[in-house]
Design a protein around this motif. Structure first.
Motif, short mmCIF file in Angstrom:
data_model
loop_
_atom_site.label_atom_id
_atom_site.label_comp_id
_atom_site.label_asym_id
_atom_site.label_seq_id
_atom_site.Cartn_x
_atom_site.Cartn_y
_atom_site.Cartn_z
N PRO A 376 -13.28 1.58 18.53
CA PRO A 376 -12.70 1.96 19.88
C PRO A 376 -11.51 0.68 19.95
O PRO A 376 -12.90 -0.85 20.26
N ALA A 377 -10.41 0.68 21.25
CA ALA A 377 -10.17 -0.61 20.75
C ALA A 377 -10.52 -1.34 22.37
O ALA A 377 -11.61 -0.99 23.26
N GLY A 378 -10.73 -2.72 21.50
CA GLY A 378 -11.03 -4.49 22.83
C GLY A 378 -10.17 -5.29 22.89
O GLY A 378 -8.74 -5.25 22.67
N LYS A 379 -11.60 -6.48 23.01
CA LYS A 379 -10.45 -7.85 22.12
C LYS A 379 -10.98 -7.70 20.69
O LYS A 379 -11.73 -7.93 20.35
N ALA A 380 -9.96 -8.28 20.43
CA ALA A 380 -10.09 -8.78 18.54
C ALA A 380 -9.22 -10.11 18.70
O ALA A 380 -8.20 -10.95 19.05
N LEU A 381 -10.42 -10.66 17.04
CA LEU A 381 -9.27 -12.32 17.58
C LEU A 381 -9.18 -12.17 15.30
O LEU A 381 -9.66 -11.87 14.69
N CYS A 382 -7.97 -12.48 15.05
CA CYS A 382 -7.37 -12.40 13.88
C CYS A 382 -7.12 -13.90 13.72
O CYS A 382 -6.31 -14.67 13.83
N VAL A 383 -8.11 -14.18 12.98
CA VAL A 383 -8.38 -15.23 12.40
C VAL A 383 -7.68 -16.03 11.02
O VAL A 383 -7.49 -15.24 10.14
N ALA A 384 -6.35 -16.63 10.89
CA ALA A 384 -5.79 -17.32 10.35
C ALA A 384 -4.49 -16.49 10.02
O ALA A 384 -4.42 -15.90 8.22
N TRP A 399 -5.25 -2.45 20.92
CA TRP A 399 -6.10 -3.91 21.06
C TRP A 399 -5.32 -4.88 21.97
O TRP A 399 -4.28 -5.25 21.49
N GLN A 400 -6.32 -5.88 22.66
CA GLN A 400 -5.88 -7.23 22.96
C GLN A 400 -6.17 -8.44 21.98
O GLN A 400 -7.42 -8.39 21.62
N VAL A 401 -5.02 -8.80 21.30
CA VAL A 401 -5.04 -9.64 20.27
C VAL A 401 -5.02 -11.31 20.43
O VAL A 401 -3.70 -11.20 20.73
N THR A 402 -6.11 -11.50 19.85
CA THR A 402 -5.42 -12.72 20.04
C THR A 402 -5.04 -13.45 18.66
O THR A 402 -5.95 -13.33 17.02
N SER A 403 -4.41 -13.96 18.24
CA SER A 403 -4.02 -14.36 16.62
C SER A 403 -3.87 -16.41 16.75
O SER A 403 -2.43 -16.70 17.12
#
Length: 544
Positions: A376-384, A399-403
């Motif tokens: 289920p979509a939420g807040k995601a952090l993509c590291v590197a 998703w609300q993504v922090t890249s």
């Protein structure tokens, strides 16, 4: 876009495709002598899909689409292009129809530039012009004579074919070649059924022989029809499958020019099978087609040399700069990059990412796509997150993504990719080892192939990732194992930077480990991750 050296591999695939299709298409005249186009499409589709079904367990093929709507749309577009093409053959000379279809590379450039914002260099423009001139010369003066309003139809087929080829990369990058093959044949089979039904209800008098190909309804054909249709189905599976892979791994604008080679390949088989010879103008035309292909290939080789450097970090292209709409806590400001730790790495990665191509492709990592698709979509952090491929894929799924990445060059490309896909990323330019990871801020934390960290740096990074994961949130980590040093198809050359299942289990043992698997699989994620690879993947959940 794929990295430059993937264009050379794509050129090899297109050469095989042209050789196979040039041979099989020369026997369409035999098929057309007794049956109709619509019955041919249905019969070939049934045979091709049956062959795919038989090969699934033997080769481990995956036919289930990742994005069904994208596959359906691409299949409909390519199927429509082929219908227009074959339909135009009923009342236009073959030369005009073929010339119209081979306008596709021009439309590829126009769509790539003005719809998707890809940069188009002068060499590619010259290659398209040279190749198209070569096509006209091979086809002969009749390709330009007798043109009328009806001649717009083959050009429309060329435009649809171009759009379908662009869709292969832009919409279906994460799909397997066999999935797109199945979609293509299914669409043509359905179109064929519709045509057969219409002609059965409203029959028309079809001329005898190949001239009645388009208008001929259902018949009881001989074994000759079934034999050559089976050859067509087999050859199409091989040839079209390789064409699809070429468009998936390299820029459509380049591959479309390389596709010009199908014309001289067909001419060769026409000479070898039927004794049909070419004029002097046709030989000049084929030389121009070869020159066009060499211009693309040599440009790709130059690009490969200019941007070659050792593997390490990850990825992709990402969207725009807007932060997530709702914030449980304010996002920390980027940490200052520590020059004593990573300035040499930063310069190297900026240099590596400073190319029109995407080092690790534009589709998501395959492990991530398999195991995050149903979350289920939420807040995601993509590291590197590099050029943003994984962040963009997640953002496209709500998703609300922090890249997070330390390369400004990569993040600019990520922003462009996000814009092209119509999604938004929150881009954070910071060192992944020293960024102040916010407490319990994310429902998903992703770390894919970021194996440029030393063991000490990795411990700090993973500690921050654990801190940022909310209760009930999922963690996905993907990396190469030490066996990757035998394959040399991506990843670091230092064994200390590689992962093992035991290492991941120890690092994330406080989480509930849902999946921890070590595999050897063929990766096709841009030039950076390409070929047989030794991979370990982890999916874990923080207890609520």
């Amino acid at each position: 876009m794929a990295q430059a050296d993937r264009t050379l591999f794509a050129a090899g695939l297109i050469l095989i495709y042209a050789t196979v299709i040039g041979f099989t298409d020369n026997y369409v005249r035999v098929i057309a002598a007794e049956a109709g186009l619509w019955q041919f499409h249905v019969t070939r589709a049934v045979m091709a899909l049956a062959l795919l079904g038989l090969m699934m367990p033997l080769l481990g093929l995956r036919l289930r689409p990742v994005r069904l709507r994208s596959v359906v749309a691409r299949s409909a577009i390519h199927g429509t292009a082929m219908l227009i093409y074959f339909g135009a053959l009923a009342f236009l000379p073959v030369a005009i129809v073929a010339a119209g279809l081979f306008t596709a590379p021009i439309f590829v450039l126009l769509i790539s530039r003005f719809v998707y914002g890809h940069r188009i260099g002068p060499i590619r423009i010259l290659a398209v012009a040279a190749g198209f001139l070569g096509v006209i010369l091979v086809l002969g003066p009749e390709a330009l004579s007798g043109a009328s309003l009806a001649a717009v139809l083959p050009v429309a087929a060329g435009a649809m074919y171009a759009l379908g080829n662009i869709a292969t990369k832009e919409w279906c990058a994460e799909e397997s070649a066999e999935t797109l093959l199945a979609g293509f044949f299914t669409a043509l089979g359905l179109f064929g059924l519709i045509g057969m039904a219409v002609l059965a209800v409203l029959p028309v008098v079809a001329p005898a022989g190949p001239e009645g190909f388009l208008m001929r309804g259902p018949v009881w054909p001989s074994s000759t029809f079934y034999f050559w249709t089976f050859i067509q189905a087999t050859g199409s599976l091989l040839g079209v499958g390789m064409m699809i892979r070429a468009y998936q791994i390299a820029d459509a604008g380049r591959v479309s020019v390389l596709e010009y080679v199908i014309l001289p390949a067909s001419a060769f088989w026409s000479w070898a099978i039927w004794g049909e010879t070419l004029s002097a103008l046709a030989w000049i035309g084929m030389a121009l087609i070869v020159v066009a292909g060499l211009m693309i290939a040599l440009r790709a080789r130059a690009g490969k040399a200019a941007h070659a450097c050792p593997d390490t970090a990850e990825d992709h292209a990402a969207p725009a700069f807007d932060p997530p709409e709702e914030e449980a806590a304010p996002m920390p400001r980027p940490a200052l990059i520590r020059p004593d730790l990573i300035r040499p790495d930063l310069a190297r990665w900026n240099s590596r990412f400073d190319t029109a191509d995407f080092v690790f492709g534009e589709g998501p990592n395959t492990f991530l796509a398999r195991h995050a698709a149903d979350l289920p979509a939420g807040k995601a952090l993509c590291v590197a997150d590099g050029e943003g491929r994984n962040g963009v894929w997640l953002a496209a799924r709500g998703w609300q993504v922090t890249s997070l990445d330390f390369s400004a060059v990569a993040q600019r490309k990520a922003a462009d990719l996000a814009t092209r896909h119509g999604v938004t990323l929150h881009l954070v330019e910071a060192d992944v080892h020293d960024w102040p990871y916010p407490e319990a801020a994310f429902d998903l934390v992703v770390d894919v192939f970021s194996q440029f960290s030393t063991p000490q740096q990795r411990a700090r990074k993973w500690e921050g990732m654990l801190r940022a994961l909310r209760p009930g949130g999922a963690l996905i980590v993907v990396g190469y194992t030490p066996r990757q040093l035998l394959h040399r198809t991506g990843g670091p050359s230092e064994e200390a930077n590689l992962y093992t299942p035991a290492l991941l289990r120890d690092a994330f043992g406080d989480l509930r480990i849902d999946l921890l698997e070590e595999t050897e699989e063929v990766l096709d994620e841009g030039a950076g991750h390409s070929g047989l690879s030794a991979v370990v993947g982890l999916v874990a959940t923080r207890p609520a």
